[in-house]
Design a protein around this motif. Structure first.
Motif, PDB file in Angstrom:
ATOM      1  N   ALA A 449       0.834  -1.206   0.000  1.00  0.00           N
ATOM      2  CA  ALA A 449       0.000   0.000   0.000  1.00  0.00           C
ATOM      3  C   ALA A 449       0.870   1.258   0.000  1.00  0.00           C
ATOM      4  O   ALA A 449       0.556   2.251  -0.657  1.00  0.00           O
ATOM      5  N   LYS A 450       1.988   1.193   0.730  1.00  0.00           N
ATOM      6  CA  LYS A 450       2.905   2.326   0.761  1.00  0.00           C
ATOM      7  C   LYS A 450       3.576   2.525  -0.587  1.00  0.00           C
ATOM      8  O   LYS A 450       3.770   3.655  -1.053  1.00  0.00           O
ATOM      9  N   ASP A 451       3.934   1.405  -1.246  1.00  0.00           N
ATOM     10  CA  ASP A 451       4.587   1.504  -2.550  1.00  0.00           C
ATOM     11  C   ASP A 451       3.629   1.969  -3.631  1.00  0.00           C
ATOM     12  O   ASP A 451       4.068   2.462  -4.683  1.00  0.00           O
ATOM     13  N   ALA A 452       2.307   1.799  -3.427  1.00  0.00           N
ATOM     14  CA  ALA A 452       1.338   2.153  -4.460  1.00  0.00           C
ATOM     15  C   ALA A 452       1.322   3.647  -4.743  1.00  0.00           C
ATOM     16  O   ALA A 452       0.855   4.074  -5.808  1.00  0.00           O
ATOM     17  N   ASP A 454       3.678   5.382  -5.566  1.00  0.00           N
ATOM     18  CA  ASP A 454       4.576   5.667  -6.689  1.00  0.00           C
ATOM     19  C   ASP A 454       4.002   5.208  -8.024  1.00  0.00           C
ATOM     20  O   ASP A 454       4.616   5.445  -9.059  1.00  0.00           O
ATOM     21  N   LEU A 455       2.824   4.553  -8.011  1.00  0.00           N
ATOM     22  CA  LEU A 455       2.272   4.017  -9.253  1.00  0.00           C
ATOM     23  C   LEU A 455       1.920   5.104 -10.266  1.00  0.00           C
ATOM     24  O   LEU A 455       2.268   4.966 -11.449  1.00  0.00           O
ATOM     25  N   PRO A 456       1.226   6.193  -9.889  1.00  0.00           N
ATOM     26  CA  PRO A 456       0.923   7.230 -10.901  1.00  0.00           C
ATOM     27  C   PRO A 456       2.187   7.801 -11.552  1.00  0.00           C
ATOM     28  O   PRO A 456       2.236   7.994 -12.768  1.00  0.00           O
ATOM     29  N   TYR A 458       5.036   6.303 -11.907  1.00  0.00           N
ATOM     30  CA  TYR A 458       5.624   5.294 -12.778  1.00  0.00           C
ATOM     31  C   TYR A 458       4.884   5.243 -14.110  1.00  0.00           C
ATOM     32  O   TYR A 458       5.513   5.133 -15.176  1.00  0.00           O
ATOM     33  N   ILE A 459       3.534   5.345 -14.070  1.00  0.00           N
ATOM     34  CA  ILE A 459       2.745   5.297 -15.317  1.00  0.00           C
ATOM     35  C   ILE A 459       3.086   6.494 -16.194  1.00  0.00           C
ATOM     36  O   ILE A 459       3.287   6.358 -17.414  1.00  0.00           O
ATOM     37  N   VAL A 460       3.166   7.683 -15.588  1.00  0.00           N
ATOM     38  CA  VAL A 460       3.501   8.879 -16.369  1.00  0.00           C
ATOM     39  C   VAL A 460       4.896   8.742 -16.970  1.00  0.00           C
ATOM     40  O   VAL A 460       5.133   9.055 -18.138  1.00  0.00           O
ATOM     41  N   HIS A 461       5.834   8.247 -16.169  1.00  0.00           N
ATOM     42  CA  HIS A 461       7.210   8.073 -16.655  1.00  0.00           C
ATOM     43  C   HIS A 461       7.260   7.053 -17.783  1.00  0.00           C
ATOM     44  O   HIS A 461       7.969   7.243 -18.783  1.00  0.00           O
ATOM     45  N   PHE A 462       6.471   5.981 -17.673  1.00  0.00           N
ATOM     46  CA  PHE A 462       6.479   4.953 -18.712  1.00  0.00           C
ATOM     47  C   PHE A 462       5.914   5.500 -20.021  1.00  0.00           C
ATOM     48  O   PHE A 462       6.466   5.259 -21.102  1.00  0.00           O
ATOM     49  N   ILE A 463       4.814   6.275 -19.922  1.00  0.00           N
ATOM     50  CA  ILE A 463       4.216   6.842 -21.132  1.00  0.00           C
ATOM     51  C   ILE A 463       5.181   7.819 -21.795  1.00  0.00           C
ATOM     52  O   ILE A 463       5.357   7.813 -23.024  1.00  0.00           O
TER      53      ILE A 463
END
Length: 1010
Positions: A449-452, A454-456, A458-463
């Motif tokens: 839950a704490k690591d989640a 960073d998910l947004p 990571y998605i922006v960086h991947f795109i």
């Protein structure tokens, strides 16, 4: 046919030369660390000192790396340095105004002067031929520099008997002691308006007497000469020359003599105290010096009007150092620096010469566990109450302190590395996941839950990365930025394995973990000496072994990592090896694996042998790595010393061999092959063990008067191909004897050298002692300076050829390339990689050999190495002009056709016509604009990319880069249009989406008609 065409296509890619380093890659794919060397504090004439002129201040020092340098006291940066040639040792320097002058070479053969602020050379003058120089220890003995009224007037003492006045670029006069004065060795000058005083020691039966000559400063004419009534027993340590006087110790009594042109004064004595040592603390120009009385009292003494007087008394601690300087008010000041190993802190007291005047007192939080004890201090008095101190430590670190504030540290010990190893880093996933194996369900849920969060991002960086095509490339930086990893985390590798840990040990007893991505120090540990005073740890050269790499580490064990084993001698003050210590440490953190050491203390080793080590190597048996040591009594020591190690070694004893360089009773060094014998013993726990000894099996025969100079171990890398297919479809099978060694020989030091003196190079089978290849090479100036490297079946060596061998031949440096193949003809296969050394077929070898002219002398040579050995190998050399250069194997192919163009079959092998001169291509200088001084060795390591090899050169400087001998064939080029590829794929996908229903309807209609 199609497969053959594809094979030729990829072969042509591999054989293309590596591209030059682009300017934009400088500082990204490489780094360079410039050093000046550890300050030479053996004499006051080479030790560090502050100098101020024209309201500018610099720190001057001569170093053990044979350099004269100026450091910026504010930043620690190198203002300038002059690196002397190895045979031209700097022996003394002196400064005045904006000029610093030095003497170098045997007996002070060469005089140079520099601008003290920018290093511009103002003068370079040869005072005598180097071969006529005085060879004596210390090499500064018999040399001295003194300035006249102007900085262009330089008085020099050379060879202990010759005085010159150099005015500008001309020698105004020269005075040389008469032959009958050969019993006098002059060592100091003192310049006054009336006379130039030359002071030396005259040898007598049981002691030395002081001899003084007074010369005219303008003409060099002898004004007077006198041998003073004196008896000095401790040579140079018992007397000092001041501007108008000489002071010395005679049986503990302090005596002095006032200098005058007539030398008619009387010797006076001070019998109020007994002294044991005189020290110049930097105030001799004002007639002030330090006299050590005993362990509890030190006296600062001055001479005024021909009389000695005690200016101050100090009650020092066990480790106290003194330094003095003339303040801005023109008055002398003295600093006493005391350090206590119990409190791990240093204190400094700054005194003026007024009675009881303590100007300033500081407490320095000096970290002796990291840097070792302080052994020298220099002072720069900024104000009457504020001093700047320059500290030199036993590990080679130098520091600047202003009051209690630490300003900067330079790890100059890195200028004398003696062992290095590349160690691969673990992946980031395994590093971040360390310790998660015992994590419970709730802990795992909370962590995820704490690591989640960073998910947004990571998605922006991947795109963004997918749209712009900004992927990591072969020339990307390997640096991990602080934002992506905390300072407390274990380092992890980058995508291509460019980031590794370079574990390095120095001759000053310190080990470093260096990040290959940027050259920064990840960790450092000082090798501890235990609790015994007067001993130090000296790591053994090239005796560092990787006991565990990343693949060997148990991922389920938290806190583990790659491990390094290092061997070091415990050396006493008289240079006697007391015992051999083994240090076992974590390569990622520097922590002690044996756990003998505190985490914040010295790295303590375990005693593994009581005798000096003749050789040590690492042996891999059944997946276990064993460090094998053979001492001078031929006793074998194993590490780890456990039952499994003894079982494995005992089972393999009969098949093992070890060539050792043995010194005979006459001092000759021979190569002797050994095998191992075992004797069963029972220890205190009634466990069965074996004791192993090495016994000789063969001796390598050398020409009369020759010694083994060096043994060059082959570079062990994966072998991708067992042979070479020629253009006519025949095959040359590589001679892959795993027991080969390169042996370099030279005339013994006691051998009378002749014009026909030569050096030797041999390829020797270490099991049987058979010679597979040999060459007799001319000596360079009666010295053997052959450089060689060997891997698989390829030998390359470099030497100086001063002989004419016929028409078209010339003197110069030669580089010889040799390739060894099995059998006496093509298609003959003897399985040399697995054949016994005692088989007759092991000496059935065909050697293809060719020599080339190389335009430079070199100081180091090696081969590139890659992960699977598929990539073509390049030769990497370090030129003596400070450049690191790569040479393609295509140029060094010994089968290049001579005097004709290559045939079609040879062109298919990518052979080119032979040219005796190897091109000096500046595009192949992989160090580009860096000046990498005095390189002693080069080592290489594979990256995860098969195309790329890491290259590390070390000497006075450190330099690391990466090269791709066959270009980066395993990654896309940086100029590849990734966005266009993405758009093309998306367009094709859209076309398929539109046309698929159309095709389906068309097929349906066709079914109605058929």
């Amino acid at each position: 046919m199609q497969l053959h065409a594809i094979t030729l296509f990829f072969l042509s890619l591999w054989l293309q030369p590596s591209s030059a380093l682009h300017e934009s890659d400088a500082g990204v794919v490489d780094w360079h660390k410039s050093f000046v060397g550890v300050p030479n504090i053996d004499t006051k004439h080479t030790a560090p000192t502050f100098h101020e002129a024209s309201q500018q201040s610099v720190l001057l020092t001569a170093t053990r790396s044979n350099a004269l340098a100026a450091l910026n006291p504010l930043t620690g940066s190198v203002e300038w340095r002059y690196v002397f040639d190895p045979q031209d040792n700097v022996v003394t320097y002196q400064k005045q105004g904006s000029v610093v002058a030095s003497l170098s070479g045997p007996g002070g053969a060469n005089l140079r002067s520099f601008n003290v602020f920018n290093g511009e050379m103002l003068l370079e003058k040869s005072l005598h031929r180097p071969n006529t120089g005085l060879l004596i220890q210390p090499n500064s003995l018999g040399t001295y520099i003194a300035f006249g009224k102007q900085t262009r007037e330089i008085y020099t003492l050379t060879n202990g008997r010759t005085v010159n006045l150099v005015n500008g670029s001309d020698i105004s006069w020269t005075w040389t002691a008469e032959e009958q004065g050969s019993q006098v060795l002059y060592s100091a000058l003192s310049v006054t308006e009336d006379a130039l005083y030359l002071v030396g020691l005259e040898a007598s039966f049981a002691s030395y007497a002081l001899h003084v000559v007074a010369l005219s400063p303008t003409s060099g004419q002898v004004l007077s000469s006198s041998t003073l009534p004196s008896s000095i027993s401790n040579g140079l340590d018992d007397f000092l020359v001041l501007p108008n006087a000489i002071v010395w110790l005679e049986d503990g009594v302090l005596k002095h003599f006032t200098l005058s042109p007539s030398l008619k004064g009387k010797v006076k004595s001070q019998k109020s105290a007994s002294f044991k040592k005189l020290v110049d603390v930097g105030l001799s120009s004002h007639g002030i010096f330090m006299a050590y009385q005993d362990d509890t009292t030190d006296q600062l003494i001055s001479i005024t009007n021909g009389e000695l007087g005690v200016t101050k008394k100090f009650n020092p601690s066990a480790q106290s150092l003194y330094t003095g300087q003339i303040g801005k008010d023109g008055q002398p000041y003295i600093t006493c620096l005391s350090w206590s190993p119990n409190t791990q802190a240093a204190s400094a007291e700054v005194h003026s010469l007024e009675p009881g005047a303590l100007v300033a007192e500081y407490s320095l939080p000096f970290d002796a566990n990291t840097h070792g004890p302080v052994i020298h201090v220099a002072m720069d008095l900024l104000t009457d109450s504020r001093a700047r101190l320059f500290l030199t430590t036993t590990t080679g670190a130098v520091q600047i302190w202003e009051g209690s504030q630490h300003i900067w540290t330079r790890e100059e010990g890195l200028s004398e590395l003696n062992a290095v190893k590349f160690v691969e880093l673990p992946e980031r996933v395994s590093v971040l996941g360390e310790g998660l194996s015992e994590e419970g369900f709730v802990e795992r849920l909370l962590r995820q839950a704490k690591d989640a969060k960073d998910l947004p991002g990571y998605i922006v960086h991947f795109i963004r990365r997918f749209a712009t095509g900004s992927y990591e490339s072969a020339t990307s930086s390997a640096i991990v930025h602080p934002s992506s990893v905390s300072a407390t985390q274990i380092p992890f590798r980058d995508a291509f394995g460019f980031r590794q840990v370079l574990v390095s040990s120095t001759a000053y007893g310190k080990v470093y973990g260096i990040d290959t991505g940027n050259g920064e120090i990840l960790w450092s540990r000082t090798l501890g000496t235990g609790h015994e005073r007067g001993t130090k740890i000296v790591p053994l050269a090239d005796k560092m072994f990787v006991l565990k790499n990343v693949a060997d580490v148990d991922a389920s064990s938290p806190g583990t990592g790659p491990e390094i084993v290092l061997l070091g001698d415990s050396v006493t003050e008289d240079s006697t090896v007391k015992n051999v210590l083994l240090f076992h440490l974590n390569a990622l953190t520097g922590q002690d694996v044996i756990q003998h050491s505190k985490s914040d203390g010295d790295l303590q080793g375990s005693s593994i042998a009581s005798k000096p080590i003749d050789d040590a190597y690492i042996l891999e048996l059944e997946g276990h790595k064993i460090v094998v040591l053979i001492d001078s009594q031929f006793k074998v020591h194993l590490y780890p010393d456990n039952a499994e190690t003894h079982r494995l070694f005992s089972a393999a004893t009969a098949s093992l061999s070890a060539p050792l360089r043995v010194t005979s009773a006459q001092g000759h060094r021979r190569l002797v092959g050994h095998q191992f014998d075992k004797k069963e013993i029972v220890d205190a726990s009634d466990q069965e063990k074996f004791e192993y000894t090495a016994f000789p099996t063969w001796t390598f025969s050398l020409p009369e008067g020759h010694d083994v100079q060096a043994i060059v171990a082959p570079i062990r890398n994966p072998v991708a191909s067992l042979g070479k297919v020629l253009g006519n479809r025949t095959t040359l099978y590589k001679y892959l004897n795993p027991h080969l060694l390169v042996v370099l020989t030279a005339p013994h030091s006691t051998t009378v050298l002749t014009p026909t003196a030569h050096c030797g190079l041999y390829l020797v089978d270490s099991v049987k002692g058979s010679i597979i290849y040999e060459a007799s090479l001319p000596a360079e100036g009666n010295a053997c300076n052959v450089k060689a490297t060997f891997a698989e079946n390829w030998l390359v060596y470099h030497y100086y050829d001063d002989e004419y061998q016929g028409s078209g031949q010339a003197k110069g440096y030669k580089m010889v390339t040799v390739e060894l193949y099995e059998g006496k003809q093509v298609d003959e296969k003897t399985l040399s990689s697995s054949l016994s050394s005692y088989s007759d077929k092991m000496v059935e070898v065909t050697a293809y050999e060719q020599s080339f002219i190389y335009p430079h002398a070199i100081s180091a040579i090696t081969l590139t190495s890659t992960k699977f050995g598929i990539t073509s190998k390049d030769i990497i050399v370090a030129n003596v002009n400070g450049k690191i250069q790569s040479i393609s194997r295509r140029l060094l192919n010994p089968r290049r056709p001579i005097g004709r163009k290559p045939s079609s079959e040879e062109q298919e092998e990518q052979l080119i016509q032979y040219d005796p001169l190897l091109p000096d291509d500046p595009r192949k200088v992989i160090s580009h604009n860096y000046d990498v001084a005095h390189v002693r060795s080069i080592t290489t390591s594979p990256a995860l990319l098969e195309s790329t090899s890491l290259v590390f050169a070390y000497g006075l400087d450190l330099f690391l880069t990466r090269v791709a001998p066959s270009n980066t064939f395993d990654v896309l080029n940086e100029s590849f249009n990734k966005l266009q590829l993405v758009l093309t794929v998306m367009g094709l996908a859209a076309a398929i989406f539109v046309t698929r229903p159309m095709v389906r309807r068309k097929k349906l209609r066709e079914k109605w008609y058929y």
